[in-house]
Design an enzyme around this catalytic site. Structure first.
Site, short mmCIF file in Angstrom:
data_model
loop_
_atom_site.label_atom_id
_atom_site.label_comp_id
_atom_site.label_asym_id
_atom_site.label_seq_id
_atom_site.Cartn_x
_atom_site.Cartn_y
_atom_site.Cartn_z
N HIS A 132 0.87 -1.18 0.00
CA HIS A 132 0.00 0.00 0.00
C HIS A 132 0.91 1.23 0.00
CE1 HIS A 132 -2.86 2.90 1.77
NE2 HIS A 132 -3.82 2.07 1.42
N ASP A 209 3.13 -4.46 8.00
CA ASP A 209 1.90 -3.67 7.85
C ASP A 209 0.74 -4.65 8.01
OD1 ASP A 209 -0.44 -2.64 6.81
OD2 ASP A 209 0.51 -1.73 5.06
N GLN A 212 -4.54 -5.13 6.98
CA GLN A 212 -5.56 -6.07 6.46
C GLN A 212 -5.57 -7.40 7.21
OE1 GLN A 212 -7.87 -5.36 4.24
NE2 GLN A 212 -7.09 -3.33 3.75
N LYS A 235 -10.47 -0.78 10.40
CA LYS A 235 -10.63 -1.95 9.53
C LYS A 235 -11.02 -3.19 10.34
CE LYS A 235 -7.25 -0.28 6.22
NZ LYS A 235 -7.97 0.18 5.03
N CYS A 373 -4.73 2.33 -3.75
CA CYS A 373 -3.48 2.84 -3.14
C CYS A 373 -2.32 1.87 -3.34
CB CYS A 373 -3.67 3.14 -1.65
SG CYS A 373 -4.88 4.40 -1.32
N1 PMP Z 1 -1.77 -0.81 4.54
C1 PMP Z 1 -2.72 -1.55 3.96
C2 PMP Z 1 -2.38 -2.91 3.47
C3 PMP Z 1 -4.01 -1.03 3.86
O1 PMP Z 1 -4.97 -1.77 3.29
C4 PMP Z 1 -4.29 0.26 4.35
C5 PMP Z 1 -5.68 0.86 4.23
N2 PMP Z 1 -6.29 0.66 3.01
C6 PMP Z 1 -3.27 0.97 4.95
C7 PMP Z 1 -2.02 0.42 5.03
C8 PMP Z 1 -3.50 2.32 5.53
O2 PMP Z 1 -4.34 2.23 6.61
P1 PMP Z 1 -4.98 3.55 7.29
O3 PMP Z 1 -5.59 4.33 6.17
O4 PMP Z 1 -5.98 2.99 8.23
O5 PMP Z 1 -3.88 4.26 7.97
#
Ligand code: PMP
Length: 415
Positions: A132, A209, A212, A235, A373
């Site tokens: 991401h 990270d 998910q 999430k 993203c």
């Molecule tokens: N890493 C991953 C794999 C994600 O899916 C996301 C959110 N789509 C993020 C980071 C960022 O998370 P947040 O917007 O809650 O900070």
């Protein structure tokens, strides 16, 4: 196998759906909402919302600083939530569990604090091609300042990290490996435990990270032996603007604070300031107290169902939907890893994902379209984006059928 069947049969999804009033609505005045955008953010059960409401109505005061009753009560609730997060991730100590605004915030904290102390010109931060942007851009910003670089680990056609390539890329210049546990676009569950063990053989720390993974998998930071692990509250059925960063004490002691302000100091003079003990050293300013406490309620909620049972239910939906989608002519699923969480990214022939998403939306089906993203990943597959359906604990096979009905409609209109 027998166990899996039992787990599935005892899973009362209709009962669970009653906890989520948002799911009861119809959209555009007629279609019952089918919410399949859980990868972006999940809905909140009453238990979480009511915890927040109760806190604001009856318990709010600023924490950690007050001698008065309310402040102490709020502090206790906040720290109890931290302990719940510690248990949720199986972290050894609560002082290694930092409240953040979310995964992005947690990764930025590590990139800046670790990066500014340990990265030097010519150094390398390894990330995977499926990261991401939140696990790419913070590293790029700090690397650019220092003259270091972010290097992607390649992936194969199925959307799995090329482990041979990864092993060959580890070396003395690599100062950090930053990878996701579960890909938000592909659903791939990465073998992070093995990757961490390999990095550690070279003395390289690893940040995972976990944005998910937190809603789907049991996280055990001690078993993984990761150095940092970042998750987002929103999430995992918790409030927006909340998250947790686990960091090994040795690193949190070694790296400088991320932000300065109240709470993170021990003494301040114009000559020299000393910093508070962990975890407060990394928690400058008044935090999202209600959010943190309600994140604790989300953890209670997940535990009350059981992540194993949630995963079994979601896997059933993943298999059922994947099989049916593959029968649609021109269907291409992006992300076919052997080990997957309940995320399905797809394209149908030449139909633009935005067109498909718009038709699905008109039928009350909330999916995500675009690059999610993960632009470098889209470039790797040479596609503009995908349609992504991501399942949560409250989704049903009937909703999967609605998605399939919608996909057939898309084919009929654009195919
Ligand atoms: N890493 C991953 C794999 C994600 O899916 C996301 C959110 N789509 C993020 C980071 C960022 O998370 P947040 O917007 O809650 O900070």
């Amino acid at each position: 196998m027998e166990d899996a069947v039992l787990i599935h049969e005892s899973y009362d999804v209709d009962r669970l759906r009653e906890d989520f009033p948002v799911l009861e609505q119809t959209v555009y005045g007629k279609y019952p909402l089918v919410y399949l955008d859980n990868g972006a953010s999940s809905q909140k059960p009453k238990q979480v919302v009511e915890t927040m409401e109760k806190y604001y109505y009856h318990h709010h005061a600023n924490i950690h600083r007050g001698v008065h009753y309310l402040s102490q009560e709020a502090t206790t609730q906040y720290e109890v939530a931290r302990d719940k997060a510690r248990d949720f991730m199986n972290a050894p100590h609560s002082r290694e569990v930092l409240f953040t605004k979310g995964t992005t915030d947690g990764i930025n904290l590590v990139a800046y604090s670790y990066g500014r102390k340990y990265l030097q010109e010519g150094d390398v931060v390894l990330v995977s091609t499926m990261e991401h942007h939140s696990n790419i851009v913070p590293w790029q910003i700090v690397c650019e300042e220092i003259g270091a670089k972010v290097v992607p680990i390649p992936i194969n056609e199925a959307g799995e990290i090329d482990q041979e390539a990864y092993a060959s890329m580890l070396g003395p210049k690599v100062r950090m490996v930053a990878v996701n546990h579960v890909s938000n676009t592909l659903g791939t569950i990465n073998p992070v435990k093995d990757m961490i063990a390999l990095a550690h053989q070279h003395g390289i720390p690893v940040l995972v990270d976990g944005a998910q993974s937190a809603p789907h998998l049991t996280i055990d930071v001690q078993d993984l032996d990761c150095d940092f692990y970042a998750i987002s509250g929103h999430k995992m059925y918790g409030p927006t603007g909340t998250g947790i960063l686990y960091g090994k004490e040795k690193w949190l002691d070694a790296i400088p604070p991320y932000q300065g302000g109240g709470e993170m100091i021990q003494t301040v003079t114009f000559e020299k300031t000393t910093y508070n003990e962990l975890p407060h050293k990394f928690e400058a300013g008044t935090p999202n107290i209600a959010g943190g406490i309600a994140l604790g309620a989300a953890i209670d909620y997940l535990n009350s169902i059981g992540l194993d049972r949630i995963a079994a239910h979601e896997n059933d939906l993943l298999e059922y939907t994947t099989k049916a989608l593959l029968e649609v002519e021109g269907m291409r699923i992006i992300g076919t890893a052997a080990n997957k969480a309940s995320v399905i990214s797809f394209l149908i022939g030449d139909i633009h994902p935005y067109d498909a998403g718009t038709i699905l939306d008109k039928m009350g089906i909330a999916v995500r379209t675009g690059h999610h993203c993960t632009e470098p990943l889209m470039n790797r597959f040479e596609i503009p984006g995908t349609v992504r359906a991501s399942f949560g604990l409250y989704n049903t096979r009937a909703e999967a059928d609605r998605l399939l009905e919608g996909v057939h409609k898309v084919v009929q209109l654009f195919g």
